[in-house]
Each structure stands twice: as structure tokens, then as C-alpha cells.
Design a protein around this motif. Structure first.
Motif, PDB file in Angstrom:
ATOM      1  N   SER A 143       0.704  -1.074   0.009  1.00  0.00           N
ATOM      2  CA  SER A 143       0.085   0.112   0.084  1.00  0.00           C
ATOM      3  C   SER A 143       0.868   1.232  -0.007  1.00  0.00           C
ATOM      4  CB  SER A 143      -0.912  -0.054   1.194  1.00  0.00           C
ATOM      5  OG  SER A 143      -0.191  -0.070   2.365  1.00  0.00           O
ATOM      6  N   ILE A 144       2.185   1.040   0.260  1.00  0.00           N
ATOM      7  CA  ILE A 144       2.902   2.225   0.375  1.00  0.00           C
ATOM      8  C   ILE A 144       4.115   2.259  -0.751  1.00  0.00           C
ATOM      9  CG2 ILE A 144       5.036   3.203   1.699  1.00  0.00           C
ATOM     10  CD1 ILE A 144       3.516   2.243   4.277  1.00  0.00           C
ATOM     11  N   TRP A 145       4.785   1.092  -0.900  1.00  0.00           N
ATOM     12  CA  TRP A 145       5.764   0.966  -2.139  1.00  0.00           C
ATOM     13  C   TRP A 145       5.277   0.125  -3.338  1.00  0.00           C
ATOM     14  CZ3 TRP A 145       8.992   4.491  -0.691  1.00  0.00           C
ATOM     15  CH2 TRP A 145       9.324   4.617   0.656  1.00  0.00           C
ATOM     16  N   ILE A 192       7.349   1.704   9.077  1.00  0.00           N
ATOM     17  CA  ILE A 192       6.343   2.764   8.171  1.00  0.00           C
ATOM     18  C   ILE A 192       5.167   2.629   8.009  1.00  0.00           C
ATOM     19  CG2 ILE A 192       6.970   1.716   6.064  1.00  0.00           C
ATOM     20  CD1 ILE A 192       7.418   4.653   4.893  1.00  0.00           C
ATOM     21  N   VAL A 193       4.308   3.740   8.042  1.00  0.00           N
ATOM     22  CA  VAL A 193       2.962   3.950   8.145  1.00  0.00           C
ATOM     23  C   VAL A 193       2.501   4.460   6.803  1.00  0.00           C
ATOM     24  CG1 VAL A 193       0.751   4.602   9.099  1.00  0.00           C
ATOM     25  CG2 VAL A 193       2.741   3.712  10.255  1.00  0.00           C
ATOM     26  N   THR A 194       3.019   5.555   6.537  1.00  0.00           N
ATOM     27  CA  THR A 194       2.773   6.319   5.272  1.00  0.00           C
ATOM     28  C   THR A 194       3.965   7.205   4.869  1.00  0.00           C
ATOM     29  OG1 THR A 194       1.329   7.608   4.192  1.00  0.00           O
ATOM     30  CG2 THR A 194       1.712   8.176   6.298  1.00  0.00           C
ATOM     31  N   ILE A 250       7.242   7.072  10.295  1.00  0.00           N
ATOM     32  CA  ILE A 250       7.646   5.788  11.205  1.00  0.00           C
ATOM     33  C   ILE A 250       6.593   5.807  12.548  1.00  0.00           C
ATOM     34  CG2 ILE A 250       9.027   4.253  12.049  1.00  0.00           C
ATOM     35  CD1 ILE A 250      11.144   5.198   9.943  1.00  0.00           C
ATOM     36  N   LEU A 251       5.931   4.770  12.700  1.00  0.00           N
ATOM     37  CA  LEU A 251       5.319   4.646  14.202  1.00  0.00           C
ATOM     38  C   LEU A 251       6.148   3.875  15.148  1.00  0.00           C
ATOM     39  CD1 LEU A 251       2.398   5.311  15.523  1.00  0.00           C
ATOM     40  CD2 LEU A 251       1.837   2.806  15.033  1.00  0.00           C
ATOM     41  N   MET A 305       4.190   9.357  16.266  1.00  0.00           N
ATOM     42  CA  MET A 305       4.678   9.374  14.710  1.00  0.00           C
ATOM     43  C   MET A 305       6.064  10.307  14.644  1.00  0.00           C
ATOM     44  SD  MET A 305       3.503   7.990  11.984  1.00  0.00           S
ATOM     45  CE  MET A 305       2.044   7.615  12.170  1.00  0.00           C
ATOM     46  N   ASN A 306       6.835   9.451  13.997  1.00  0.00           N
ATOM     47  CA  ASN A 306       8.215  10.353  13.516  1.00  0.00           C
ATOM     48  C   ASN A 306       8.341  10.530  12.135  1.00  0.00           C
ATOM     49  OD1 ASN A 306       9.835  10.008  16.489  1.00  0.00           O
ATOM     50  ND2 ASN A 306       8.601   8.345  16.024  1.00  0.00           N
ATOM     51  N   ALA A 307       8.808  11.577  11.827  1.00  0.00           N
ATOM     52  CA  ALA A 307       9.044  11.938  10.299  1.00  0.00           C
ATOM     53  C   ALA A 307      10.442  11.665  10.180  1.00  0.00           C
ATOM     54  CB  ALA A 307       8.595  13.342   9.864  1.00  0.00           C
ATOM     55  N   ILE A 308      10.691  10.969   9.053  1.00  0.00           N
ATOM     56  CA  ILE A 308      12.346  10.539   8.788  1.00  0.00           C
ATOM     57  C   ILE A 308      12.539  11.112   7.309  1.00  0.00           C
ATOM     58  CG2 ILE A 308      14.075   8.806   8.487  1.00  0.00           C
ATOM     59  CD1 ILE A 308      13.331   9.418  11.448  1.00  0.00           C
TER      60      ILE A 308
END
Length: 276
Positions: free
Chosen positions: A44-46, A79-81, A93-94, A100-103
Motif C-alpha cells: 500500500s506504500i511502495w 513505516i505507516v505512510t 514511522i510509528l 509518529m516520527n518523520a524521517i
């Protein structure tokens, strides 16, 4: 005695092997279910076969830095989205704590001309520099990326990055021309051995159009002229003349005066006069 998989074994050994087989089977089922759920999330993401450009050192550094709340090490498999930003992207990334963290996929910078702006990925600015260096346009650049199964970058994003890097390119060009002029002056002084404040220098001049003339028709919209030092053979000055501006042409077609913008149009004469 009892039979287990075609062999005679003791009843106690058979019970032990059956119990062990059931444990292994249950674990395989659990792992398969977990992997299936993870695969569904990834799909669903890649997209299958999708490739991405990222900086391994920067991503690894951000993951090891840990969660912003609890400090736990993050894992890319959680990774969530994601959010696409041209050739760069942001992974959300949860963490185990629920934060929730933004990488980011690579290094970013900000537009110094604006007070507050979204982060700009370095890879997008590098792409604009590569376009200037190779002479590729937006269409061919995206075709090249598509052949590599790498998601492309929009024309508007490339246009913004081209404007961004053009300022730096112009600054470096002016500095290079100033150095070349000083070298030409020193070389001319050495060849004449005259102690004077104003040192005469000899130059060569050449120009060209961006569109080839047929001999009877010259309708190129732009031209460039360069002055070349006689002693060093380096370019001392350049001038670009353009008859076209897409922004001005667009608003002229609507019968409205264009708002203030960085207009490249600086020539209103004939195309033959570009080099004069």
C-alpha cells in the motif's frame, strides 16, 4: 513401540516429536501471517519494482537518533505512510510508544530569500544543476527517471529549483569572470612591461544563436556573445539577449500587463542584432 514418519520409535519419543512439529507449525503460521500483514502494508506504500533515491548515511543517522518522545530506535519496517517531495520523500514511522516520527530520505535546506518555507530536499536542487549541466529538459529528465522505475518530479518543482540554483550559478559565474579579467590584465601587463594605471587588453569576440539560421531566415529568440582574452584564452565577459518571456507573452495574449517578475526579455530588435 510406535511408528512416526515410517520409522519405529518409542511412544515417548513419538510424543516429543509430534509436540515439536506442532510448535514449529504454529510458529510458521504466525510468521506467515505477520509477513503477509507487513507485505500488505508495504504494497500500500511502495509499488512493486519501485525504486527510490535516498541517502543511507542520513537515514541511518535519523533512525538511530530514535523516537522524539521516548528515544527508542526506529525501524524502517514500521513505516505507516510517506509523502513525496520530488525525488525526495518523508517517511512517517510509528514508534512502539505510539508516537509518529518523520524521517527524511536525505538532507534538506531552506530558501534563504523567504522567512518561512517548507524544507527543500538537496536532491531536487542537485537535479536542477544536473539539468543545466547536461542540457536535459523536464520531459527528458522524467523519461530517464521513468526508465529507472524512479518516480519523477513535477515541472513546477523543477522550475522552482532551476530558479533557486540559477542565482548561485550566476554568482559563481560572475566571480569566475572577475578572476579571469584580473588574470588577463596581469598577463597583458607582463607582455607590455609598461607601468601605467590603465592596462590595454586585447580581446576576441564571438557570438551564437540558440537556433540555427537557414541563410535566409534568422528568427532565433535568444543569442549569446562572449569576450575572450587574447593572452589567457579565458572568457572575460558574456551577454545574453532574449526576445522571449513566457510570462509576458501569456499576459499580453490576455491583454493584461504582467505583474512584477524576473523577466528574461532584454532585446526588442531583430534576431540578427543579438550579436551586435
Amino acid at each position: 513401540m510406535a511408528r512416526f514418519k515410517g520409522r519405529f520409535v518409542r511412544q515417548q519419543e513419538k510424543d516429543r516429536r509430534v509436540q515439536l512439529s506442532e510448535l514449529v507449525s504454529d510458529r510458521n503460521v504466525a510468521d506467515h501471517t505477520k509477513n503477509t500483514e507487513a507485505t500488505d502494508t508495504y504494497q500500500s506504500i511502495w509499488l512493486p519494482g519501485e525504486r527510490r533515491i535516498f541517502e543511507p548515511y542520513q537515514v541511518s543517522k535519523d533512525l538511530k537518533a530514535g523516537c522524539t518522545d521516548c528515544g527508542s530506535t526506529l525501524h524502517i519496517t514500521d513505516i505507516v505512510t510517506k509523502t513525496n517531495c520530488g525525488l525526495g520523500f518523508i517517511m512517517y514511522i510509528l514508534c512502539e510508544c505510539g508516537s509518529m516520527n518523520a524521517i527524511k530520505s536525505g538532507k534538506v535546506h531552506h530558501d534563504a530569500a523567504k522567512f518561512k518555507t517548507r524544507p527543500i530536499f538537496d536532491i531536487n536542487s542537485k537535479a536542477a544543476i544536473a539539468m543545466y549541466d547536461t542540457g536535459l529538459g523536464e520531459h527528458k529528465t522524467n523519461r530517464f527517471l521513468a526508465d529507472l522505475n524512479i518516480p519523477g518530479i513535477s515541472a513546477s518543482s523543477l522550475a522552482k529549483r532551476e530558479k533557486e540554483v540559477s542565482r548561485s550559478i550566476k554568482k559563481v559565474t560572475d566571480e569566475s569572470l572577475d578572476r579571469s579579467l584580473e588574470e588577463e590584465k596581469n598577463a597583458s601587463f607582463s607582455s607590455t612591461n609598461e607601468e601605467t594605471e590603465n592596462i590595454p587588453i586585447k580581446i576576441k569576440y564571438d557570438m551564437g544563436w540558440q537556433k540555427r539560421g537557414s541563410g535566409r531566415k534568422y528568427d532565433s529568440m535568444s543569442g549569446v556573445g562572449v569576450a575572450i582574452g587574447n593572452e589567457t584564452g579565458k572568457v572575460l565577459e558574456r551577454e545574453i539577449r532574449s526576445k522571449n518571456c513566457r510570462t509576458c507573452s501569456y499576459w499580453e495574449g490576455k491583454g493584461t500587463e504582467a505583474a512584477h517578475h524576473d523577466c528574461p526579455r532584454n532585446w526588442y530588435g531583430t534576431s540578427k542584432g543579438h550579436g551586435t
